[in-house]
Design a protein around this motif. Structure first.
Motif, PDB file in Angstrom:
ATOM      1  N   MET A 107       1.019  -1.139   0.001  1.00  0.00           N
ATOM      2  CA  MET A 107      -0.088  -0.096   0.149  1.00  0.00           C
ATOM      3  C   MET A 107       0.925   1.373   0.040  1.00  0.00           C
ATOM      4  O   MET A 107       0.601   2.384  -0.684  1.00  0.00           O
ATOM      5  N   VAL A 108       1.938   1.221   0.823  1.00  0.00           N
ATOM      6  CA  VAL A 108       2.916   2.418   0.836  1.00  0.00           C
ATOM      7  C   VAL A 108       3.259   2.708  -0.666  1.00  0.00           C
ATOM      8  O   VAL A 108       3.589   3.646  -1.213  1.00  0.00           O
ATOM      9  N   ASP A 109       3.887   1.429  -1.457  1.00  0.00           N
ATOM     10  CA  ASP A 109       4.523   1.595  -2.733  1.00  0.00           C
ATOM     11  C   ASP A 109       3.301   2.049  -3.594  1.00  0.00           C
ATOM     12  O   ASP A 109       3.666   2.838  -4.675  1.00  0.00           O
ATOM     13  N   LEU A 110       1.999   1.816  -3.573  1.00  0.00           N
ATOM     14  CA  LEU A 110       1.047   2.257  -4.554  1.00  0.00           C
ATOM     15  C   LEU A 110       0.978   3.798  -3.902  1.00  0.00           C
ATOM     16  O   LEU A 110       0.790   4.501  -5.236  1.00  0.00           O
ATOM     17  N   VAL A 111       0.890   4.251  -3.059  1.00  0.00           N
ATOM     18  CA  VAL A 111       0.910   5.642  -2.755  1.00  0.00           C
ATOM     19  C   VAL A 111       2.157   6.231  -3.274  1.00  0.00           C
ATOM     20  O   VAL A 111       2.087   7.448  -3.927  1.00  0.00           O
ATOM     21  N   GLU A 112       3.269   5.789  -3.104  1.00  0.00           N
ATOM     22  CA  GLU A 112       4.551   6.369  -3.662  1.00  0.00           C
ATOM     23  C   GLU A 112       4.732   6.279  -5.109  1.00  0.00           C
ATOM     24  O   GLU A 112       5.011   7.467  -5.813  1.00  0.00           O
ATOM     25  N   CYS A 113       4.020   5.230  -5.972  1.00  0.00           N
ATOM     26  CA  CYS A 113       3.968   5.386  -7.281  1.00  0.00           C
ATOM     27  C   CYS A 113       3.175   6.480  -7.908  1.00  0.00           C
ATOM     28  O   CYS A 113       3.131   7.004  -8.981  1.00  0.00           O
ATOM     29  N   LEU A 114       1.915   7.019  -6.825  1.00  0.00           N
ATOM     30  CA  LEU A 114       1.055   8.014  -7.394  1.00  0.00           C
ATOM     31  C   LEU A 114       1.774   9.460  -7.946  1.00  0.00           C
ATOM     32  O   LEU A 114       1.367  10.256  -8.677  1.00  0.00           O
ATOM     33  N   ARG A 115       3.073   9.463  -7.253  1.00  0.00           N
ATOM     34  CA  ARG A 115       3.851  10.787  -7.571  1.00  0.00           C
ATOM     35  C   ARG A 115       4.377  10.585  -9.043  1.00  0.00           C
ATOM     36  O   ARG A 115       4.773  11.772  -9.547  1.00  0.00           O
ATOM     37  N   PHE A 116       4.567   9.662  -9.589  1.00  0.00           N
ATOM     38  CA  PHE A 116       4.958   9.150 -10.809  1.00  0.00           C
ATOM     39  C   PHE A 116       4.030   9.021 -12.105  1.00  0.00           C
ATOM     40  O   PHE A 116       4.594   8.879 -13.334  1.00  0.00           O
ATOM     41  N   ILE A 117       2.861   9.017 -11.753  1.00  0.00           N
ATOM     42  CA  ILE A 117       1.891   8.944 -12.686  1.00  0.00           C
ATOM     43  C   ILE A 117       0.835   9.800 -12.955  1.00  0.00           C
ATOM     44  O   ILE A 117       0.818  10.633 -11.938  1.00  0.00           O
ATOM     45  N   GLN A 118      -0.136   9.947 -13.816  1.00  0.00           N
ATOM     46  CA  GLN A 118      -1.204  11.130 -13.947  1.00  0.00           C
ATOM     47  C   GLN A 118      -2.249  10.344 -13.337  1.00  0.00           C
ATOM     48  O   GLN A 118      -3.026   9.566 -13.801  1.00  0.00           O
ATOM     49  N   ILE A 119      -2.681  10.863 -12.022  1.00  0.00           N
ATOM     50  CA  ILE A 119      -3.644  10.305 -11.430  1.00  0.00           C
ATOM     51  C   ILE A 119      -4.976  10.579 -11.818  1.00  0.00           C
ATOM     52  O   ILE A 119      -5.986   9.468 -11.913  1.00  0.00           O
ATOM     53  N   GLY A 120      -5.136  11.508 -12.809  1.00  0.00           N
ATOM     54  CA  GLY A 120      -6.291  11.549 -13.466  1.00  0.00           C
ATOM     55  C   GLY A 120      -6.552  10.574 -14.479  1.00  0.00           C
ATOM     56  O   GLY A 120      -8.043  10.248 -15.179  1.00  0.00           O
ATOM     57  N   ASN A 121      -5.616   9.618 -14.970  1.00  0.00           N
ATOM     58  CA  ASN A 121      -5.875   8.881 -16.052  1.00  0.00           C
ATOM     59  C   ASN A 121      -6.306   7.514 -15.375  1.00  0.00           C
ATOM     60  O   ASN A 121      -5.228   6.922 -14.370  1.00  0.00           O
ATOM     61  N   HIS A 181      -3.175   0.098 -14.102  1.00  0.00           N
ATOM     62  CA  HIS A 181      -2.014  -0.602 -14.399  1.00  0.00           C
ATOM     63  C   HIS A 181      -0.928  -0.484 -13.050  1.00  0.00           C
ATOM     64  O   HIS A 181      -0.587  -1.529 -12.745  1.00  0.00           O
ATOM     65  N   SER A 182      -1.051   0.637 -12.560  1.00  0.00           N
ATOM     66  CA  SER A 182      -0.010   0.799 -11.466  1.00  0.00           C
ATOM     67  C   SER A 182      -0.287   0.014 -10.374  1.00  0.00           C
ATOM     68  O   SER A 182       0.458  -0.678  -9.481  1.00  0.00           O
ATOM     69  N   ALA A 183      -1.648  -0.015  -9.982  1.00  0.00           N
ATOM     70  CA  ALA A 183      -2.169  -0.666  -8.909  1.00  0.00           C
ATOM     71  C   ALA A 183      -2.046  -2.275  -9.171  1.00  0.00           C
ATOM     72  O   ALA A 183      -1.611  -2.867  -8.121  1.00  0.00           O
ATOM     73  N   ARG A 184      -2.459  -2.563 -10.182  1.00  0.00           N
ATOM     74  CA  ARG A 184      -2.244  -3.955 -10.656  1.00  0.00           C
ATOM     75  C   ARG A 184      -0.828  -4.433 -10.635  1.00  0.00           C
ATOM     76  O   ARG A 184      -0.453  -5.901  -9.798  1.00  0.00           O
ATOM     77  N   ALA A 185       0.339  -3.637 -10.761  1.00  0.00           N
ATOM     78  CA  ALA A 185       1.638  -4.139 -10.846  1.00  0.00           C
ATOM     79  C   ALA A 185       2.037  -3.916  -9.438  1.00  0.00           C
ATOM     80  O   ALA A 185       3.135  -4.933  -8.936  1.00  0.00           O
ATOM     81  N   VAL A 186       1.604  -3.296  -8.550  1.00  0.00           N
ATOM     82  CA  VAL A 186       2.222  -3.104  -7.246  1.00  0.00           C
ATOM     83  C   VAL A 186       1.497  -4.121  -6.166  1.00  0.00           C
ATOM     84  O   VAL A 186       2.074  -4.613  -5.502  1.00  0.00           O
ATOM     85  N   LEU A 187       0.262  -4.407  -6.366  1.00  0.00           N
ATOM     86  CA  LEU A 187      -0.629  -5.214  -5.509  1.00  0.00           C
ATOM     87  C   LEU A 187      -0.890  -6.841  -5.923  1.00  0.00           C
ATOM     88  O   LEU A 187      -1.113  -7.616  -4.997  1.00  0.00           O
ATOM     89  N   ILE A 188      -0.609  -7.081  -7.106  1.00  0.00           N
ATOM     90  CA  ILE A 188      -0.677  -8.290  -7.428  1.00  0.00           C
ATOM     91  C   ILE A 188       0.701  -9.158  -7.670  1.00  0.00           C
ATOM     92  O   ILE A 188       1.256  -8.651  -8.587  1.00  0.00           O
ATOM     93  N   ASN A 189       0.896 -10.239  -6.938  1.00  0.00           N
ATOM     94  CA  ASN A 189       1.977 -10.918  -7.011  1.00  0.00           C
ATOM     95  C   ASN A 189       1.688 -12.419  -7.859  1.00  0.00           C
ATOM     96  O   ASN A 189       2.862 -12.843  -8.235  1.00  0.00           O
TER      97      ASN A 189
END
Length: 384
Positions: free
Chosen positions: A35-49, A55-63
């Motif tokens: 969850m911390v990684d997901l919040v961190e990655c929001l700094r590097f994407i356009q959260i309005g998209n 895709h970011s959430a899936r890459a971070v949360l699903i193993n």
């Protein structure tokens, strides 16, 4: 989240936490670090998209691959159907309340005092249930009573069981610094350095090798509630045990070893299912064992193989044939273990004709109805 913008007034962090809780309630093991990684990655994407965020959430949360369909459904349900988050929270609360009731019932059934009611706090309470109490309840829950979310958790826990059987001692030897056996050839060769005087004795030791495992699984109609999950169990064993031969039977015997040796679990199980043409049919255990004894036994039962037969014993074939083939199989292998999912019931008695004919020829008669029974099987194999 519509048209690339959040409709929730800027509470993205709170909704991300709720989404992580929602995935955990569905059996996906989302950790606080993810969850911390997901919040961190929001700094590097356009959260309005929307797609970038998905895709970011899936890459971070699903193993794990088997969690992808759950994620897709959960994402659509959470972010599209419940954009304000209130309904999602209400649904999450209902899931937690239902699970809490199941846990208290299990504790009372085991003679333990249920924990006192505490003030509800979302995230810590969810983590405690998933990491300890929930899995402890799942260990003793019958495979036939699991819902979809619990099945996903059981499959994950099943993959974590270590199958490490006791190796057998072979006739071959290998060089060793210590050991009871003297290597005469090497001792004489080393003595040439000292004028032919054998000052030190070279040693050898026995080699040890893992026994082959052969699994024969009943997939007839009476076993349908357990067959698909037990197929997952055979897949896990196949990928941890280097010499496994797998067969399923109903009215006839089908070898599925090649299908289960694929790395992708979903594809392996789908191919194995397609290879079987009598899934859910009648049961003729005697005929299936005769086919195995005469067609496959010589090829796969060498070097002290262990045989697992998974069946409830309901048989509509020739019982005398079943007894003869069980006796032949018992004399051909190192150990014959019969796993019965019905044996987990407290009032079960081996009264059906198939079980009564087979029991005199088995070394171990064990249950196979929940995770705890699989762990018990792993302990038995470790001592075999």
């Amino acid at each position: 989240m519509t048209d690339g913008r959040l409709e929730t007034g800027g509470h993205l962090l709170r909704h991300c936490v709720l989404f992580g809780q929602y995935l955990r309630s569905l059996g996906v093991p989302v950790t606080p670090t993810q969850m911390v990684d997901l919040v961190e990655c929001l700094r590097f994407i356009q959260i309005g998209n929307r797609e970038d965020f998905k895709h970011s959430a899936r890459a971070v949360l699903i193993n794990r691959r088997e969690h992808l369909p759950i994620f897709e459904l959960a994402f659509e349900r959470f972010w599209r159907l419940y954009p304000d988050g209130d309904k999602a929270r209400a649904e999450l609360g209902q899931i937690l309340q239902r699970r809490r009731g199941q846990i208290q019932q299990a504790l009372v059934a085991n003679g333990q005092e249920p924990p006192p009611a505490q003030e509800e706090r979302d995230e810590p309470h969810i983590d405690k249930i998933y990491t300890y109490s929930d899995l402890e309840v799942l260990r003793h829950k019958d495979f036939a009573q699991l819902d979809e979310a619990e099945l996903a958790a059981v499959r994950q826990a099943m993959a974590a069981i270590r199958w490490d059987p006791e190796p057998r001692r072979t006739r071959r030897t290998a060089r060793a610094s210590h050991g009871a056996l003297v290597d005469l050839r090497r001792t004489l060769r080393q003595s040439l350095r000292h004028g032919g005087e054998p000052l030190t004795l070279a040693r050898r030791r026995r080699r040890y090798k893992r026994r082959p495992l052969v699994v024969l699984c009943d997939i007839s109609g009476s076993m349908e509630r357990y067959a698909r999950l037990l197929l997952q169990f055979i897949y896990v064993v196949t990928n941890q045990w280097d010499r496994v031969e797998s067969f399923v039977f109903s009215t006839r015997l089908t070898r599925i070893t090649r299908q289960l040796r694929q790395r992708d679990v979903d594809r392996a199980l789908d191919d194995a299912t397609r290879a079987v043409h009598d899934w859910g049919g009648g049961t003729r255990i005697g005929e299936a064992l005769k086919h195995f004894n005469y067609r496959w036994a010589r090829r796969v039962l060498g070097q002290g193989a262990i045989v697992l037969i998974i069946s409830d014993g309901w048989d509509r074939g020739d019982i005398d044939l079943l007894a003869r083939e069980m006796d032949r199989l018992h004399r051909s292998c190192h150990r014959l273990i019969w796993l019965n999912p019905l044996l987990g019931a407290p009032n079960y008695q081996p009264l059906v004709r198939g079980i009564q004919a087979a029991l005199p020829h088995v070394d171990d008669f064990l249950p196979v109805h929940n995770l705890a029974s699989l762990e018990q099987l792993a302990e038995v194999l470790a001592q075999t």
